[in-house]
Design an enzyme around this catalytic site. Sequence first.
Site, PDB file in Angstrom:
ATOM      1  N   LYS A  73      -3.297   4.167   3.460  1.00 56.09           N
ATOM      2  CA  LYS A  73      -3.182   3.914   4.902  1.00 56.09           C
ATOM      3  C   LYS A  73      -3.351   2.452   5.313  1.00 56.09           C
ATOM      4  O   LYS A  73      -3.972   2.137   6.324  1.00 56.09           O
ATOM      5  CB  LYS A  73      -4.209   4.771   5.651  1.00 56.09           C
ATOM      6  CG  LYS A  73      -3.993   6.262   5.505  1.00 56.09           C
ATOM      7  CD  LYS A  73      -5.047   7.074   6.222  1.00 56.09           C
ATOM      8  CE  LYS A  73      -6.382   7.003   5.502  1.00 56.09           C
ATOM      9  NZ  LYS A  73      -7.343   8.004   5.973  1.00 56.09           N
ATOM     10  N   ASP A  76     -12.819  13.061   5.627  1.00 54.45           N
ATOM     11  CA  ASP A  76     -12.626  13.555   6.999  1.00 54.45           C
ATOM     12  C   ASP A  76     -12.189  15.026   7.047  1.00 54.45           C
ATOM     13  O   ASP A  76     -12.542  15.767   7.964  1.00 54.45           O
ATOM     14  CB  ASP A  76     -11.659  12.667   7.814  1.00 54.45           C
ATOM     15  CG  ASP A  76     -10.347  12.364   7.108  1.00 54.45           C
ATOM     16  OD1 ASP A  76     -10.157  12.823   5.963  1.00 54.45           O
ATOM     17  OD2 ASP A  76      -9.511  11.658   7.705  1.00 54.45           O
TER      18      ASP A  76
HETATM   19  C1  GLC Z   1      -5.381   9.636   3.296  1.00 55.16           C
HETATM   20  C2  GLC Z   1      -6.650   9.628   2.447  1.00 55.16           C
HETATM   21  C3  GLC Z   1      -7.434  10.929   2.575  1.00 55.16           C
HETATM   22  C4  GLC Z   1      -7.642  11.258   4.042  1.00 55.16           C
HETATM   23  C5  GLC Z   1      -6.338  11.271   4.784  1.00 55.16           C
HETATM   24  C6  GLC Z   1      -6.491  11.571   6.256  1.00 55.16           C
HETATM   25  O1  GLC Z   1      -4.506  10.550   2.768  1.00 55.16           O
HETATM   26  O2  GLC Z   1      -6.312   9.403   1.095  1.00 55.16           O
HETATM   27  O3  GLC Z   1      -8.663  10.839   1.913  1.00 55.16           O
HETATM   28  O4  GLC Z   1      -8.304  12.483   4.161  1.00 55.16           O
HETATM   29  O5  GLC Z   1      -5.696  10.013   4.649  1.00 55.16           O
HETATM   30  O6  GLC Z   1      -7.283  10.626   6.902  1.00 55.16           O
END
Ligand code: GLC
Length: 457
Positions: A168, A203
């Site tokens: 991200k 999360d």
């Molecule tokens: C990305 C991260 C993951 C997280 C997701 C949503 O995929 O790798 O850990 O839960 O974003 O935020």
Amino acid sequence: MFKNTRQAKTNTIISEDEILADMEDLFVVGPTKLKEIVKHFVGELQKGLDHEGATVAMLPSFVTNRPTGKETGSYLALDLGGTNFRVCEVYLEGQSSVRLRQKKFTIPEECKNADGVVLFDFLASSVESFLKDSGVVPSEKELELGFTFSFPVNQTALNAGNLLVWTKGFNCGNTEGKDVVEMLNQAFVRKGLKVKVAALVNDTVGTLMSHAYNDPQTLVGVILGTGTNAAYVEKIENIKKWKGATPASGEMIINCEWGAYDEEKAMLPLTQYDNKLDAESQNPGQHIYEKMISGMYLGEICRNVFLDLIEKKCLFNGYLSEELKKQNSFETAFMSRIERDYSADLSDTKIVLQDLLGVPNTTARDRRIVRRIVELVGIRAARLSACCIAGLVTQMKKLDGCTVAIDGSVFEHYPHFGNRIQDALRELLGIFAENITLALGKDGSGIGAGVIAALAN
Ligand code: GLC
């Protein structure tokens, strides 16, 4: 992009219908393909449960108990990984009731790409500022904190885990492979703050736990936001790679890291526009599913389509604005706005194109094409999300009923996203889709970290 017959037509103006028919060929995912994806995805889940290093990592969270709703107490939580970074105080009042006090911070772009120490020092200063504002002075006893860190982490305990890879748009040096809890605790020490991480939480795990605090039917937590991922409740005997003790509950919450699904590019209906986005991203070849679904990327897929159509003089009379040339300039939030534009002449779409993207004088035809492309990309994202939700419910054998808690900006704010998931679930599961409740788990990632810290206590 155009079919051979259409490519052959040189010097002919390609009609709106022809352009959109081609786009539909590329972006519409029919029920047969949806079913194939679910089947393939369930196979990938199995691989992740069986051994380390699978594409869908299936990471044990070390959370083995679900809340009863009776837990009480006040916990500090820190939530990093979405659009905002938040520090929260979570008050569990018992009787399934929660109060939340939070402060949002914007992470400076330079922190996202600096050395890890710079990022963790920023996090520690934000906690310091939150505590100062609330007049809380950590006394002799250290304050215990739930740390929601929403990136792939190989956890080695409830309060320890090594970052596998950044996602991200984060790319801090000297962090991958390191224990992020230790890095944060050290940043607290540098600041002289008596705060210590009690639980490290993804999360998705937080969203599941926070919703389970008032709905015990909750077995899945999903994030559809900047990124996408899910966690669910798995029987310990199904986690073949688990070498630890068997918990009394006989279950463990698994953080799937489903954003990485199909990094082999063997199943998902990728277009040239998705491949371009991937090649130009910070993590080419990685998190392919996430790049077709989540808020960080949806707008950029549309921009890639627009660029192609502009180059072929099929859109905006071939005019490419300076703004549209910039990567990520067409934000997913603009898609939400355009999808909400029901006016006959698409007047709000006109404003978006003119004021936010520097494209004046659009025709009604231009705007209809833009709106339809946005809609196709948005619908595809929702339908692909449904595949993996259906996959998890199938894996758990819970077609007779469960709640899927979902948090994240795309689910919360993108028009029709939830309904489109539900429609696809009906195509996939038939009558059983009615047994799956999709519930908004607002602020779940922060609250869940508090719930997990409470259970750890
Ligand atoms: C990305 C991260 C993951 C997280 C997701 C949503 O995929 O790798 O850990 O839960 O974003 O935020």
